[in-house]
Design a protein around this motif. Sequence first.
Motif, short mmCIF file in Angstrom:
data_model
loop_
_atom_site.label_atom_id
_atom_site.label_comp_id
_atom_site.label_asym_id
_atom_site.label_seq_id
_atom_site.Cartn_x
_atom_site.Cartn_y
_atom_site.Cartn_z
N LEU A 41 0.81 -1.22 0.00
CA LEU A 41 0.00 0.00 0.00
C LEU A 41 0.84 1.27 0.00
O LEU A 41 0.55 2.20 -0.76
CB LEU A 41 -0.95 0.00 1.19
N PRO A 42 1.89 1.37 0.83
CA PRO A 42 2.75 2.56 0.73
C PRO A 42 3.33 2.76 -0.66
O PRO A 42 3.44 3.89 -1.14
CB PRO A 42 3.85 2.29 1.76
N ALA A 43 3.70 1.65 -1.33
CA ALA A 43 4.24 1.76 -2.69
C ALA A 43 3.17 2.27 -3.66
O ALA A 43 3.45 3.07 -4.56
CB ALA A 43 4.77 0.41 -3.16
N ASN A 48 5.02 4.28 -6.61
CA ASN A 48 6.29 3.59 -6.85
C ASN A 48 6.02 2.40 -7.77
O ASN A 48 5.81 1.28 -7.32
CB ASN A 48 6.91 3.15 -5.53
N VAL A 49 6.04 2.67 -9.06
CA VAL A 49 5.66 1.67 -10.05
C VAL A 49 6.58 0.46 -10.00
O VAL A 49 6.14 -0.69 -10.16
CB VAL A 49 5.65 2.29 -11.46
N VAL A 50 7.87 0.70 -9.78
CA VAL A 50 8.84 -0.40 -9.78
C VAL A 50 8.49 -1.42 -8.70
O VAL A 50 8.45 -2.63 -8.94
CB VAL A 50 10.26 0.14 -9.56
N VAL A 51 8.23 -0.94 -7.48
CA VAL A 51 7.92 -1.84 -6.37
C VAL A 51 6.57 -2.53 -6.58
O VAL A 51 6.45 -3.74 -6.37
CB VAL A 51 7.94 -1.08 -5.03
N VAL A 52 5.56 -1.79 -7.01
CA VAL A 52 4.23 -2.38 -7.21
C VAL A 52 4.28 -3.48 -8.27
O VAL A 52 3.76 -4.58 -8.07
CB VAL A 52 3.20 -1.29 -7.60
N VAL A 53 4.92 -3.18 -9.39
CA VAL A 53 5.02 -4.17 -10.46
C VAL A 53 5.83 -5.38 -9.99
O VAL A 53 5.48 -6.53 -10.26
CB VAL A 53 5.66 -3.55 -11.72
N ALA A 54 6.92 -5.12 -9.24
CA ALA A 54 7.74 -6.22 -8.75
C ALA A 54 6.94 -7.13 -7.82
O ALA A 54 7.05 -8.37 -7.89
CB ALA A 54 8.96 -5.66 -8.02
N LEU A 55 6.12 -6.55 -6.95
CA LEU A 55 5.31 -7.35 -6.03
C LEU A 55 4.23 -8.14 -6.77
O LEU A 55 3.94 -9.29 -6.41
CB LEU A 55 4.67 -6.45 -4.96
N LEU A 56 3.64 -7.54 -7.79
CA LEU A 56 2.63 -8.26 -8.56
C LEU A 56 3.25 -9.40 -9.36
O LEU A 56 2.69 -10.49 -9.45
CB LEU A 56 1.90 -7.29 -9.50
N VAL A 57 4.42 -9.14 -9.94
CA VAL A 57 5.13 -10.20 -10.67
C VAL A 57 5.53 -11.32 -9.71
O VAL A 57 5.42 -12.51 -10.03
CB VAL A 57 6.36 -9.62 -11.39
N PHE A 290 15.93 -21.58 -3.54
CA PHE A 290 16.94 -20.57 -3.84
C PHE A 290 16.36 -19.49 -4.73
O PHE A 290 16.61 -18.30 -4.56
CB PHE A 290 18.14 -21.23 -4.52
N LEU A 291 15.54 -19.90 -5.72
CA LEU A 291 14.89 -18.94 -6.61
C LEU A 291 13.95 -18.04 -5.84
O LEU A 291 13.87 -16.83 -6.07
CB LEU A 291 14.13 -19.70 -7.70
N LEU A 292 13.22 -18.62 -4.88
CA LEU A 292 12.30 -17.84 -4.06
C LEU A 292 13.05 -16.80 -3.24
O LEU A 292 12.67 -15.63 -3.18
CB LEU A 292 11.55 -18.79 -3.11
N ALA A 293 14.17 -17.22 -2.64
CA ALA A 293 14.97 -16.29 -1.83
C ALA A 293 15.58 -15.19 -2.70
O ALA A 293 15.60 -14.02 -2.33
CB ALA A 293 16.07 -17.06 -1.11
N THR A 294 16.07 -15.58 -3.90
CA THR A 294 16.68 -14.61 -4.80
C THR A 294 15.67 -13.57 -5.24
O THR A 294 15.97 -12.38 -5.32
CB THR A 294 17.26 -15.34 -6.04
N ALA A 295 14.43 -14.01 -5.52
CA ALA A 295 13.39 -13.08 -5.96
C ALA A 295 13.09 -12.05 -4.89
O ALA A 295 12.93 -10.86 -5.16
CB ALA A 295 12.12 -13.84 -6.33
N LEU A 296 13.01 -12.49 -3.62
CA LEU A 296 12.71 -11.57 -2.53
C LEU A 296 13.83 -10.56 -2.33
O LEU A 296 13.60 -9.36 -2.19
CB LEU A 296 12.47 -12.35 -1.23
N VAL A 297 15.08 -11.06 -2.34
CA VAL A 297 16.21 -10.16 -2.13
C VAL A 297 16.30 -9.15 -3.25
O VAL A 297 16.59 -7.97 -3.03
CB VAL A 297 17.52 -10.98 -2.03
N SER A 298 16.02 -9.58 -4.48
CA SER A 298 16.07 -8.67 -5.63
C SER A 298 15.01 -7.59 -5.50
O SER A 298 15.26 -6.42 -5.80
CB SER A 298 15.86 -9.46 -6.93
N THR A 299 13.79 -7.98 -5.07
CA THR A 299 12.71 -7.00 -4.89
C THR A 299 13.08 -5.98 -3.82
O THR A 299 12.85 -4.78 -3.98
CB THR A 299 11.42 -7.73 -4.47
N ALA A 300 13.66 -6.46 -2.73
CA ALA A 300 14.06 -5.54 -1.67
C ALA A 300 15.15 -4.59 -2.13
O ALA A 300 15.16 -3.41 -1.79
CB ALA A 300 14.55 -6.34 -0.46
N ALA A 301 16.08 -5.10 -2.96
CA ALA A 301 17.18 -4.27 -3.42
C ALA A 301 16.70 -3.14 -4.31
O ALA A 301 17.30 -2.06 -4.34
CB ALA A 301 18.19 -5.13 -4.17
N LEU A 302 15.61 -3.37 -5.06
CA LEU A 302 15.08 -2.33 -5.93
C LEU A 302 14.62 -1.12 -5.16
O LEU A 302 14.64 0.00 -5.65
CB LEU A 302 13.91 -2.88 -6.75
#
Length: 493
Positions: A41-43, A48-57, A290-302
């Motif tokens: 919701l804050p995004a 913040n299109v990048v974060v919203v799109v990343a969370l939906l993806v 590992f893919l699940l963890a990588t996806a979360l870390v990548s989203t946070a890094a954005l």
Amino acid sequence: MLRKIRTILAAVMLVLITLLFLDFTGTLHHWLSWCAKIQFLPAVMALNVVVVVALLVLTLVFGRIYCSIICPLGIFQDMLARLRRKKNKYSYSKEVRWLRYPMLVVFIIAGVAGIGSIFQLLAPYSSYGRIATMIFQPLWKMGNNLLAVLAERADSYAFYSVDTWMRSLPVFIIAAITLVLLIVLAWRGGRTYCNTICPVGTILSFFARFSWLKIHFDDKKCKNCSLCSKNCKAACIDFKTHTVDYSRCVVCGNCIDSCKFGALRYDNAKIHAKAKSQVDSKIDTSKRSFLLATALVSTAALAQKKKEKLMDGGLAEIEDKVMPERQTPLTPPGSLSFQNLATRCTGCQLCVSECPNQVLRPSSDIMHLMQPTMSYEHGYCRPECTRCSQVCPAGAIQPIDKDEKTSVQIGHAVWIKKNCVVLTDEVECGNCARHCPSGAIEMVPLDENNEESPMVPAINDAACIGCGACEYVCPSRPFSAIYVEGHEVHKKI
């Protein structure tokens, strides 16, 4: 492996975001403010299109892992549910549509209509923010103060005492009721709040139905033992029909971990069926984890951004005073206007918990009950401090630097002649003029024709930025002889 990865990531996220709310020193937000910016919701409010799109993806690929790994309220519910040691405590239940979807409609209408109190009451991240700020942070400060007393006796300056006071009784009551409600619902039904009340969970459920990776039954291996249903805190697994309600599944991994026959798997059904027809091989769950963890870390890094180092100063502590009745509420520099703050603020209380000057507090206005407002009984808005603008995840307070802040006029000072100690006690003062950082106040004779006339403050409205230093240091009690009246739209001087 899936459950272990999810538990570790969720625990790390909950600790980091809780520390962000508890921190009163102003040091952690440089590294942890991204935890707030990747909340859904804050995004959305910050556009913040990048974060919203990343969370939906992320949801379209992995399912509703946002609710079990990123959302602090969802993780907190899991922690509360685990306090109940009873095994096999859950059971399958149908989706409560008559409550779930009307709650989403009410949430959307409240947001569009500008009814901030209802909007913020239902927002999950904001609910956890209120609990952390109004309940956890005071306890954290009390613990710090106890350590400060012990350190003082040992001639150490490792800790220092900080003020602990009630910022808003109505918001404290709301936070306490929310906490009790969460405890009861999590204790009895696990994810009941997520799947019946939470609007973010309902929004993400529309996408989770089409996620690429899902939890599936292997009909040949399933013995209908019901352990999966009894360990599903989302109550979304029907072992009798071998079906999973993906709109409620948060991919916690409890069902897979509890299945003794390997009848549940987390993958793409079509790919799995094709691979199985070619070769009967074992699924490497570690790669998916590992893919699940990588996806979360990548989203946070954005979402993470580099922050500037802040300076902090202070004045001597003085006795608290009674808040004046302002015709227009004061909103923080960077909020642009009262309307912008009211429209975009999610009421998460992060700016309130991070304010080092004890200026911000939740509003007592029923229409904007949990949104921040400013008052100067415990401090003033120092020109060098821009912390609230740096931590706001919703864009309700836009980032500004120190130079910009000193040119933003959020209000103007008003002198109340009948309260001034120069006249009531017949003493010399001038505190307001001496402490005004913008030089907007000077002492002038009350009667220009009388040489012995007492000196009283004269305010230059064009130079005043509304920082409240004059109101804070004014010795008049219980009401200050000088106070700041807010501006609905901020001005630049």
